[in-house]
Design an enzyme around this catalytic site. Structure first.
Site, short mmCIF file in Angstrom:
data_model
loop_
_atom_site.label_atom_id
_atom_site.label_comp_id
_atom_site.label_asym_id
_atom_site.label_seq_id
_atom_site.Cartn_x
_atom_site.Cartn_y
_atom_site.Cartn_z
N HIS A 160 -4.31 1.30 7.64
CA HIS A 160 -2.96 1.86 7.69
C HIS A 160 -2.82 3.01 6.68
CE1 HIS A 160 1.60 1.30 7.87
NE2 HIS A 160 1.42 2.07 6.81
N GLU A 161 -3.26 2.75 5.45
CA GLU A 161 -3.08 3.77 4.41
C GLU A 161 -3.98 4.98 4.64
OE1 GLU A 161 -0.53 3.50 2.63
OE2 GLU A 161 -0.16 1.41 3.11
N GLY A 168 0.84 -1.19 0.00
CA GLY A 168 0.00 0.00 0.00
C GLY A 168 0.86 1.23 0.00
N GLN A 203 2.95 10.06 1.36
CA GLN A 203 4.26 9.38 1.45
C GLN A 203 5.18 9.75 0.29
OE1 GLN A 203 2.37 5.28 2.15
NE2 GLN A 203 4.31 5.13 3.23
N HIS A 226 -2.53 7.43 7.00
CA HIS A 226 -1.51 8.34 6.43
C HIS A 226 -2.14 9.67 5.98
CE1 HIS A 226 2.31 6.25 6.28
NE2 HIS A 226 1.76 5.15 5.78
N CYS A 263 5.96 -0.20 7.35
CA CYS A 263 5.59 0.94 6.51
C CYS A 263 6.78 1.31 5.64
CB CYS A 263 5.21 2.12 7.41
SG CYS A 263 4.75 3.60 6.51
N LEU A 264 6.52 1.59 4.36
CA LEU A 264 7.61 1.98 3.46
C LEU A 264 8.29 3.26 3.92
CD1 LEU A 264 5.98 1.22 -0.02
CD2 LEU A 264 7.66 -0.16 1.23
ZN ZN Z 1 2.66 3.33 5.76
#
Ligand code: ZN
Length: 153
Positions: free
Chosen positions: A131-132, A46, A51, A135, A89-90
């Site tokens: 999660h997304e 995701g 981000q 953000h 998380c990226l």
């Molecule tokens: Zn994330």
């Protein structure tokens, strides 16, 4: 398509609230395509627009290869149950933590053509939606983690 730079760690952009998309333009569609490519190259499931430094309410999710969700102005309209498990998380490379999320969510969002859809997710997909979407409000999973894991765990 182009690979975008993913912001990490204490970058202040990750803590800002993203604004809704008012008009879906050609640029929006290019951004979504680039986000999908960036997510795949980073081996993530995701990615949210903040981000990559774009403070707009856009998310892409692909927990099953080839099954891509493109969510514009997404909202969670129903949730139930509970699941507790590891999350990463990226934007926080090398870290993982244990987070409790709903085991089921229903998300309402626009697609790239401006058509509204409702998507249901369980297990990993529900976790990823939550999660997304967090953000988009500047929330990172570490804010909700009951504990952080060692990389070798
Ligand atoms: Zn994330």
């Amino acid at each position: 398509m182009a690979k975008l730079h993913i912001l990490t760690d204490s970058d202040p952009q990750l803590r800002k609230t993203s604004r809704p998309v008012e008009n879906i333009t050609e640029r929006t569609k290019i951004l979504i395509d680039d986000m999908v490519e960036t997510m795949r190259k980073a081996e993530g499931v995701g990615l949210a627009a903040p981000q990559v430094g774009i403070l707009r309410r856009i998310v892409v999710v692909e927990t099953t290869p080839g099954e891509v969700y493109e969510l514009i102005n997404p909202e969670i309209i129903a949730s139930s149950g509970e699941q507790t498990g590891p999350e990463g998380c990226l934007s926080l490379p090398g870290k993982r933590g244990v987070v409790t999320r709903p085991s089921y969510v229903k998300v309402r969002a626009l697609d790239r053509n401006g058509v509204q859809h409702e998507y249901e997710g369980t297990e990993l997909l529900a976790r990823c939606f939550c999660h997304e979407l967090d953000h988009l409000d500047g929330i990172l999973y570490v804010d909700k983690a009951s504990k952080m894991l060692n990389p070798e765990d």
